[in-house]
Design an enzyme around this catalytic site. Structure first.
Site, PDB file in Angstrom:
ATOM      1  N   HIS A 185      17.807  12.874  14.536  1.00 29.29           N
ATOM      2  CA  HIS A 185      18.258  11.911  13.527  1.00 29.29           C
ATOM      3  C   HIS A 185      16.991  11.319  12.885  1.00 29.29           C
ATOM      4  O   HIS A 185      16.073  10.902  13.594  1.00 29.29           O
ATOM      5  CB  HIS A 185      19.094  10.802  14.186  1.00 29.29           C
ATOM      6  CG  HIS A 185      19.315   9.639  13.267  1.00 29.29           C
ATOM      7  ND1 HIS A 185      19.938   9.774  12.051  1.00 29.29           N
ATOM      8  CD2 HIS A 185      18.959   8.331  13.369  1.00 29.29           C
ATOM      9  CE1 HIS A 185      19.958   8.597  11.445  1.00 29.29           C
ATOM     10  NE2 HIS A 185      19.381   7.702  12.221  1.00 29.29           N
ATOM     11  N   CYS A 238      25.153   6.319  12.977  1.00 29.95           N
ATOM     12  CA  CYS A 238      24.729   7.641  12.492  1.00 29.95           C
ATOM     13  C   CYS A 238      25.126   8.791  13.410  1.00 29.95           C
ATOM     14  O   CYS A 238      25.053   9.952  13.005  1.00 29.95           O
ATOM     15  CB  CYS A 238      23.217   7.665  12.288  1.00 29.95           C
ATOM     16  SG  CYS A 238      22.600   6.288  11.331  1.00 29.95           S
ATOM     17  N   GLU A 293      29.308   5.316   7.833  1.00 32.07           N
ATOM     18  CA  GLU A 293      29.191   3.902   8.175  1.00 32.07           C
ATOM     19  C   GLU A 293      29.169   3.072   6.892  1.00 32.07           C
ATOM     20  O   GLU A 293      28.711   1.950   6.873  1.00 32.07           O
ATOM     21  CB  GLU A 293      28.000   3.617   9.085  1.00 32.07           C
ATOM     22  CG  GLU A 293      26.703   4.270   8.734  1.00 32.07           C
ATOM     23  CD  GLU A 293      25.652   4.085   9.823  1.00 32.07           C
ATOM     24  OE1 GLU A 293      25.385   2.948  10.203  1.00 32.07           O
ATOM     25  OE2 GLU A 293      25.106   5.103  10.274  1.00 32.07           O
ATOM     26  N   ASP A 331       0.855  -1.184   0.000  1.00 27.14           N
ATOM     27  CA  ASP A 331       0.000   0.000   0.000  1.00 27.14           C
ATOM     28  C   ASP A 331       0.903   1.251   0.000  1.00 27.14           C
ATOM     29  O   ASP A 331       1.746   1.399   0.898  1.00 27.14           O
ATOM     30  CB  ASP A 331      -0.874  -0.040   1.269  1.00 27.14           C
ATOM     31  CG  ASP A 331      -1.867   1.108   1.328  1.00 27.14           C
ATOM     32  OD1 ASP A 331      -1.706   2.081   0.556  1.00 27.14           O
ATOM     33  OD2 ASP A 331      -2.802   1.017   2.154  1.00 27.14           O
ATOM     34  N   SER A 391      23.034   3.683  15.949  1.00 25.05           N
ATOM     35  CA  SER A 391      22.720   2.331  16.414  1.00 25.05           C
ATOM     36  C   SER A 391      23.940   1.737  17.105  1.00 25.05           C
ATOM     37  O   SER A 391      25.071   2.124  16.843  1.00 25.05           O
ATOM     38  CB  SER A 391      22.344   1.451  15.223  1.00 25.05           C
ATOM     39  OG  SER A 391      21.171   1.945  14.641  1.00 25.05           O
ATOM     40  N   THR A 449      13.872   2.315   3.539  1.00 25.09           N
ATOM     41  CA  THR A 449      14.391   3.541   4.181  1.00 25.09           C
ATOM     42  C   THR A 449      15.817   3.857   3.724  1.00 25.09           C
ATOM     43  O   THR A 449      16.628   4.341   4.505  1.00 25.09           O
ATOM     44  CB  THR A 449      14.371   3.389   5.722  1.00 25.09           C
ATOM     45  OG1 THR A 449      15.245   2.300   6.081  1.00 25.09           O
ATOM     46  CG2 THR A 449      12.985   3.096   6.257  1.00 25.09           C
ATOM     47  N   LYS A 482       7.423   9.496  16.435  1.00 27.21           N
ATOM     48  CA  LYS A 482       7.400   8.826  17.748  1.00 27.21           C
ATOM     49  C   LYS A 482       8.288   9.587  18.738  1.00 27.21           C
ATOM     50  O   LYS A 482       7.891   9.842  19.874  1.00 27.21           O
ATOM     51  CB  LYS A 482       7.918   7.386  17.629  1.00 27.21           C
ATOM     52  CG  LYS A 482       7.060   6.476  16.761  1.00 27.21           C
ATOM     53  CD  LYS A 482       7.677   5.078  16.754  1.00 27.21           C
ATOM     54  CE  LYS A 482       7.314   4.242  15.553  1.00 27.21           C
ATOM     55  NZ  LYS A 482       5.934   3.851  15.439  1.00 27.21           N
TER      56      LYS A 482
HETATM   57  N1  CAA Z   1      -1.247   3.205   5.892  1.00 27.63           N
HETATM   58  C1  CAA Z   1      -0.739   3.944   6.912  1.00 27.63           C
HETATM   59  N2  CAA Z   1       0.310   3.502   7.672  1.00 27.63           N
HETATM   60  C2  CAA Z   1       0.846   2.290   7.388  1.00 27.63           C
HETATM   61  C3  CAA Z   1       0.352   1.490   6.341  1.00 27.63           C
HETATM   62  C4  CAA Z   1      -0.743   1.991   5.582  1.00 27.63           C
HETATM   63  N3  CAA Z   1      -1.261   1.289   4.578  1.00 27.63           N
HETATM   64  N4  CAA Z   1       1.081   0.353   6.304  1.00 27.63           N
HETATM   65  C5  CAA Z   1       2.006   0.438   7.285  1.00 27.63           C
HETATM   66  N5  CAA Z   1       1.865   1.618   7.930  1.00 27.63           N
HETATM   67  C6  CAA Z   1       2.660   2.132   9.056  1.00 27.63           C
HETATM   68  C7  CAA Z   1       2.834   1.112  10.160  1.00 27.63           C
HETATM   69  O1  CAA Z   1       1.753   1.114  11.065  1.00 27.63           O
HETATM   70  C8  CAA Z   1       4.131   1.590  10.783  1.00 27.63           C
HETATM   71  O2  CAA Z   1       3.879   2.707  11.602  1.00 27.63           O
HETATM   72  P1  CAA Z   1       3.959   2.587  13.203  1.00 27.63           P
HETATM   73  O3  CAA Z   1       5.326   2.091  13.529  1.00 27.63           O
HETATM   74  O4  CAA Z   1       3.729   3.956  13.680  1.00 27.63           O
HETATM   75  O5  CAA Z   1       2.903   1.598  13.582  1.00 27.63           O
HETATM   76  C9  CAA Z   1       4.927   2.112   9.574  1.00 27.63           C
HETATM   77  O6  CAA Z   1       3.966   2.376   8.557  1.00 27.63           O
HETATM   78  C10 CAA Z   1       5.934   1.113   9.008  1.00 27.63           C
HETATM   79  O7  CAA Z   1       5.247  -0.073   8.717  1.00 27.63           O
HETATM   80  P2  CAA Z   1       5.838  -1.472   9.170  1.00 27.63           P
HETATM   81  O8  CAA Z   1       6.288  -1.418  10.587  1.00 27.63           O
HETATM   82  O9  CAA Z   1       4.867  -2.531   8.791  1.00 27.63           O
HETATM   83  O10 CAA Z   1       7.097  -1.526   8.199  1.00 27.63           O
HETATM   84  P3  CAA Z   1       8.222  -2.609   8.095  1.00 27.63           P
HETATM   85  O11 CAA Z   1       7.917  -3.840   8.840  1.00 27.63           O
HETATM   86  O12 CAA Z   1       8.486  -2.740   6.661  1.00 27.63           O
HETATM   87  O13 CAA Z   1       9.493  -1.976   8.837  1.00 27.63           O
HETATM   88  C11 CAA Z   1      11.152  -0.530   9.646  1.00 27.63           C
HETATM   89  C12 CAA Z   1       9.710  -0.635   9.107  1.00 27.63           C
HETATM   90  C13 CAA Z   1      11.310  -1.424  10.861  1.00 27.63           C
HETATM   91  C14 CAA Z   1      11.403   0.898  10.054  1.00 27.63           C
HETATM   92  C15 CAA Z   1      12.120  -0.976   8.523  1.00 27.63           C
HETATM   93  O14 CAA Z   1      11.995  -0.120   7.419  1.00 27.63           O
HETATM   94  C16 CAA Z   1      13.567  -1.016   8.952  1.00 27.63           C
HETATM   95  O15 CAA Z   1      14.042  -2.025   9.458  1.00 27.63           O
HETATM   96  N6  CAA Z   1      14.341   0.097   8.702  1.00 27.63           N
HETATM   97  C17 CAA Z   1      15.754   0.161   9.025  1.00 27.63           C
HETATM   98  C18 CAA Z   1      16.007   0.355  10.484  1.00 27.63           C
HETATM   99  C19 CAA Z   1      15.662   1.747  10.952  1.00 27.63           C
HETATM  100  O16 CAA Z   1      15.620   2.703  10.203  1.00 27.63           O
HETATM  101  N7  CAA Z   1      15.418   1.878  12.265  1.00 27.63           N
HETATM  102  C20 CAA Z   1      15.152   3.163  12.865  1.00 27.63           C
HETATM  103  C21 CAA Z   1      15.795   3.308  14.233  1.00 27.63           C
HETATM  104  S1  CAA Z   1      17.511   2.906  14.117  1.00 27.63           S
HETATM  105  C22 CAA Z   1      18.265   4.302  13.496  1.00 27.63           C
HETATM  106  O17 CAA Z   1      17.721   5.356  13.535  1.00 27.63           O
HETATM  107  C23 CAA Z   1      19.629   4.155  12.903  1.00 27.63           C
HETATM  108  C24 CAA Z   1      19.543   4.184  11.425  1.00 27.63           C
HETATM  109  O18 CAA Z   1      19.632   5.270  10.823  1.00 27.63           O
HETATM  110  C25 CAA Z   1      19.372   2.927  10.690  1.00 27.63           C
END
Ligand code: CAA
Length: 445
Positions: A244, A120, A83, A31, A364, A163, A253
């Site tokens: 960040h 980061c 990184e 979606d 991280s 991302t 959040k």
């Molecule tokens: N309509 C509206 N919202 C929707 C939606 C829809 N149709 N489908 C999904 N969403 C929302 C979800 O509810 C979720 O929001 P909430 O967390 O607020 O509930 C958001 O969109 C993401 O959806 P998912 O959790 O289902 O997505 P995902 O399982 O694909 O994973 C992620 C998301 C965990 C961030 C993944 O992209 C990831 O692993 N990213 C890399 C790690 C990262 O960036 N972590 C952040 C903290 S670590 C950090 O900051 C260091 C760094 O730079 C890496």
């Protein structure tokens, strides 16, 4: 006491773009609103075939030196935060200095060069090192060049693929800076965590859901540590709070947690009492679980209040404008968030000189750092000199098949031949490998 901070900055985006709700979500059968509403992303930047962390960093640094009329003699240290390094010994800063020496008279033999690693947060740590070097009086009137440069690519199929991003931020750290002055006070939240790491591998191992929780926990510790030295903070103390930004949904959040923490015991909490009650206090609960549940309920109500929505729209939303269009730049990300806020202020005619920012960096592994900044008199001229909008509009838009191929080109384990999508113009380019497997670069007029 002499002020030290960021005198000027330049941003260089990777020259390709991927439409996330369109091209990427469609190919994945997802979606589009997961991207627009959930993660808060529209497009991400990617490096063309001739771009990498060195070219992007050197291009940003060259633009910075040109604009500020600097020669190598004006710079006493070059620190690169990344990184995405490809060498465990020779730092990326030596490559970037080598590039710059191709186009500037003189050399950087006198400059102390290094590479900072802590995911980061390393970009902020490099600024910190430069700050300390200047405050210690060791800079002999010279500036420090800090470059945060990354190709934030994940393995194909990893949830992190949503991302990604690529780009560099070059910053000049000096006395009496034109952009922002840094506070002496800092707060840290640091712990041995395994949320995101690259144990001698190009693409990260990520526990995505856990990484979100670790980010919030370390950020809370850093804020408490900051307040222990700077005094309690009030949500309205700061014009903007750049965090960040791995993706804007993460900052949504963090913003709510930060607001909840800083409104405690303030006039804002009093004003909100009739509408949503007072914030739960830990001492009023028998167990931590009950307290946490009450806090969760309170935050659910808080995020619907007009007071919070106004604060978020004013203080956080403008920090996310650029991230929505470029994705995660790892070490550069929090510095992009600051630039985004200042750019938005300049565009909306907001006067900022003398106002404060609260800057929340995160790496991280894991560590958060929080410090305050005071916007300097020259901020508007500096931020208006950025050419980011032009760079963004010139990016080549990838189809999904092109994205797959360009991801392979940047995969160190694959050998993929691919024509470039854009023509280099007045910039450094990667040209291949030398006899000791070093990477080679040229400047293209
Ligand atoms: N309509 C509206 N919202 C929707 C939606 C829809 N149709 N489908 C999904 N969403 C929302 C979800 O509810 C979720 O929001 P909430 O967390 O607020 O509930 C958001 O969109 C993401 O959806 P998912 O959790 O289902 O997505 P995902 O399982 O694909 O994973 C992620 C998301 C965990 C961030 C993944 O992209 C990831 O692993 N990213 C890399 C790690 C990262 O960036 N972590 C952040 C903290 S670590 C950090 O900051 C260091 C760094 O730079 C890496």
């Amino acid at each position: 006491m002499t002020a030290v901070g960021i005198d000027a900055m330049e941003i260089w985006t990777g020259k390709l773009e991927l439409d996330l709700p369109g091209t990427f979500a469609q190919a994945k059968g997802e979606d589009p609103e997961k991207y627009t509403k959930g993660l808060g992303l529209v497009t991400s930047s990617f490096p063309d075939t001739y771009e990498d962390i060195v070219t992007m960093g050197a291009n940003a640094a060259k633009r910075l030196m040109d604009r500020k009329g600097l020669t190598p003699d004006d710079i006493g240290r070059i620190d690169v935060a990344t990184e995405s390094a490809f060498d465990n010994s020779k730092p990326v800063s030596t490559y970037i200095a080598g590039c710059l020496e191709q186009v500037f008279d003189g050399d950087f033999h006198h400059a102390n060069k290094g590479e900072r690693k802590f995911a980061c947060v390393a970009g902020t740590q490099s600024i910190d090192d430069a700050y300390n070097w200047i405050k210690a009086g060791r800079n002999r009137g010279r500036a420090a060049l800090v470059v945060a440069t990354d190709t934030a690519l994940y393995e194909r199929g990893d949830p992190g693929e949503a991302t990604q991003g690529a780009g560099a931020v070059a910053m000049l750290i000096t006395e009496n800076p034109s952009l922002v002055e840094l506070s002496t006070e800092q707060g840290y939240g640091s712990a041995d965590e395994t949320d995101f790491l690259k144990p001698n591998q190009q693409f990260p191992s990520v526990d995505g859901k856990r990484s979100v929780q670790v980010y919030l926990a370390r950020m809370r510790e850093a804020l408490e540590d900051f307040e222990s030295v700077a005094g309690d903070t009030h949500p309205d103390d700061f014009a903007y709070v750049p965090f960040h930004t791995p993706f804007p949904g993460m900052v949504r959040k963090a913003g709510l947690f930060g607001y909840r923490h800083t409104l405690r015991g303030t006039d804002i909490e009093d004003e909100l009492t009739d509408e949503i009650g007072r914030q739960p206090r830990e001492e009023a609960f028998d167990s931590w679980e009950e307290y946490e549940e009450a806090i969760r309920d309170y935050m659910d109500s808080l995020k619907r209040t007009e007071m919070y929505r106004d604060w978020y729209a004013r203080t956080i939303e403008p920090t996310l404008n650029i991230a929505r269009q470029v994705g995660n730049w790892y070490t550069g990300s929090v510095h992009v968030a600051r630039a985004s806020a200042l750019k938005s202020a300049a565009e909306t005619g907001r006067e900022l000189a003398g106002e404060h920012l609260l800057v929340g960096s995160y790496g991280s592994g894991a560590q958060a750092e929080i410090h305050a900044e005071t916007v300097a008199d020259g901020w508007k001229e500096e931020i208006q000199a950025l050419t980011l909008d032009e760079q963004l509009s010139r990016r080549y838009e990838l189809s999904f098949e092109e994205y797959e191929r360009v991801h392979d080109v940047h995969n160190h384990e694959k050998e993929t031949e691919l024509e470039e999508f854009t023509q280099p113009d007045g910039e450094f380019v990667f040209t291949g490998w030398g006899r000791m497997n070093e990477r080679k670069y040229d400047y293209v007029e």
